[in-house]
Design an enzyme around this catalytic site. Sequence first.
Site, PDB file in Angstrom:
ATOM      1  CE  LYS A   1      -2.435  -0.959   4.091  1.00 50.06           C
ATOM      2  NZ  LYS A   1      -1.754  -2.425   4.211  1.00 50.06           N
TER       3      LYS A   1
ATOM      4  NE  ARG B   1      -3.591  -1.663  10.054  1.00 51.66           N
ATOM      5  CZ  ARG B   1      -3.176  -0.434  10.471  1.00 51.66           C
ATOM      6  NH1 ARG B   1      -2.858   0.440   9.386  1.00 51.66           N
ATOM      7  NH2 ARG B   1      -1.383  -1.830   9.458  1.00 51.66           N
TER       8      ARG B   1
ATOM      9  NE  ARG C   1       7.573  -2.679   5.456  1.00 55.59           N
ATOM     10  CZ  ARG C   1       6.092  -1.909   5.861  1.00 55.59           C
ATOM     11  NH1 ARG C   1       5.476  -1.690   5.170  1.00 55.59           N
ATOM     12  NH2 ARG C   1       5.513  -2.714   6.815  1.00 55.59           N
TER      13      ARG C   1
ATOM     14  NE  ARG D   1       6.532  -0.323  10.641  1.00 59.75           N
ATOM     15  CZ  ARG D   1       5.682   0.035   9.426  1.00 59.75           C
ATOM     16  NH1 ARG D   1       5.443   0.688   8.708  1.00 59.75           N
ATOM     17  NH2 ARG D   1       4.209  -0.802   9.619  1.00 59.75           N
TER      18      ARG D   1
ATOM     19  NE  ARG E   1       2.264  -5.118  10.523  1.00 60.26           N
ATOM     20  CZ  ARG E   1       3.489  -4.525  10.393  1.00 60.26           C
ATOM     21  NH1 ARG E   1       4.540  -5.485  10.204  1.00 60.26           N
ATOM     22  NH2 ARG E   1       2.971  -3.646   9.672  1.00 60.26           N
TER      23      ARG E   1
HETATM   24  P1  AMP Z   1       0.881   0.934   9.493  1.00 56.28           P
HETATM   25  O1  AMP Z   1       2.214   1.870   8.935  1.00 56.28           O
HETATM   26  O2  AMP Z   1       0.010   1.184   8.807  1.00 56.28           O
HETATM   27  O3  AMP Z   1       1.291  -0.842   8.576  1.00 56.28           O
HETATM   28  O4  AMP Z   1       1.181   0.805  10.587  1.00 56.28           O
HETATM   29  C1  AMP Z   1       1.515   0.094  11.795  1.00 56.28           C
HETATM   30  C2  AMP Z   1       1.128   0.226  13.143  1.00 56.28           C
HETATM   31  O5  AMP Z   1      -0.045   1.752  13.366  1.00 56.28           O
HETATM   32  C3  AMP Z   1       0.043  -1.006  13.099  1.00 56.28           C
HETATM   33  O6  AMP Z   1      -0.104  -2.665  13.325  1.00 56.28           O
HETATM   34  C4  AMP Z   1      -1.036  -0.273  13.757  1.00 56.28           C
HETATM   35  O7  AMP Z   1      -0.603  -0.305  15.607  1.00 56.28           O
HETATM   36  C5  AMP Z   1      -0.739   1.252  13.970  1.00 56.28           C
HETATM   37  N1  AMP Z   1      -2.438   1.473  13.119  1.00 56.28           N
HETATM   38  C6  AMP Z   1      -1.967   2.196  11.748  1.00 56.28           C
HETATM   39  N2  AMP Z   1      -2.937   2.709  11.283  1.00 56.28           N
HETATM   40  C7  AMP Z   1      -3.747   2.226  11.943  1.00 56.28           C
HETATM   41  C8  AMP Z   1      -5.497   2.017  12.036  1.00 56.28           C
HETATM   42  N3  AMP Z   1      -6.262   2.636  11.414  1.00 56.28           N
HETATM   43  N4  AMP Z   1      -6.058   1.749  13.751  1.00 56.28           N
HETATM   44  C9  AMP Z   1      -5.851   0.789  14.333  1.00 56.28           C
HETATM   45  N5  AMP Z   1      -4.044   1.284  14.477  1.00 56.28           N
HETATM   46  C10 AMP Z   1      -3.228   1.167  13.506  1.00 56.28           C
END
Ligand code: AMP
Length: 213
Positions: free
Chosen positions: A13, A87, A126, A159, A170
């Site tokens: 994404k 999400r 990544r 990360r 996840r």
């Molecule tokens: P991402 O960078 O999108 O993979 O997000 C990393 C982490 O941030 C996720 O595993 C969640 O812990 C938190 N996170 C990101 N977006 C959301 C969301 N829309 N709702 C809840 N937690 C989020």
Amino acid sequence: MIAVLFGVPGVGKGTIAAMLNKKYGIPHISSGNLLRELVQKGIAGEDLKSIIDKGYLVQDLLVYKIVGDRLKEKECEKGFILDGFPRTVAQAEFLDDFVKQKSTNITKVINFKASEKTVIKRLGGRRMCSKCDAIYHLQNIKPKKAGICDKCGGELIQREDDKPEVIKNRIEVYKKQTAPVIDFYEKKRLLADIDTEKPIEEIFEDTCRAIDG
Ligand code: AMP
């Protein structure tokens, strides 16, 4: 234009969002980047860092606040690309209310698809720029100089939540809490499935075609 990029962590994404940002000239809003920024700036406590590092979802109310504030900025008036939000079904309802209040509509929800094996491989390799959040991959998207961001010279890091023990969690969280959002958008006829098991240029073309309708 409002595009929602949806799919399991590691499906690509963020990479496609950055390409769409270049093509359409509208902001790429990543809820994950906004949350990590809170942690980096020391605005949020250890609790938030620990939730993110373990791969659980952050509570909806905090997400509404940071994403809502960002979407209200002038820069987002012409549209935006959402990456990682919504999400949960509750977050999708929040976004629906937000766009209704702005008398606008979601253009398309892009549902990126890949096998579990593929996303595990993508997440494991990544790397992310510690300064500008640009995304790289040890095999697929290599920087010109190992460990250094092409765009800003920042250090590339892995990360905490891209480490093998967290990746599994996840994916489970996605299946339980996030996948139901697909039904929500299918009912609204906003969904476009995009196969991501192909070269990135082709994924990008398919995505643009789905958005431009
Ligand atoms: P991402 O960078 O999108 O993979 O997000 C990393 C982490 O941030 C996720 O595993 C969640 O812990 C938190 N996170 C990101 N977006 C959301 C969301 N829309 N709702 C809840 N937690 C989020």
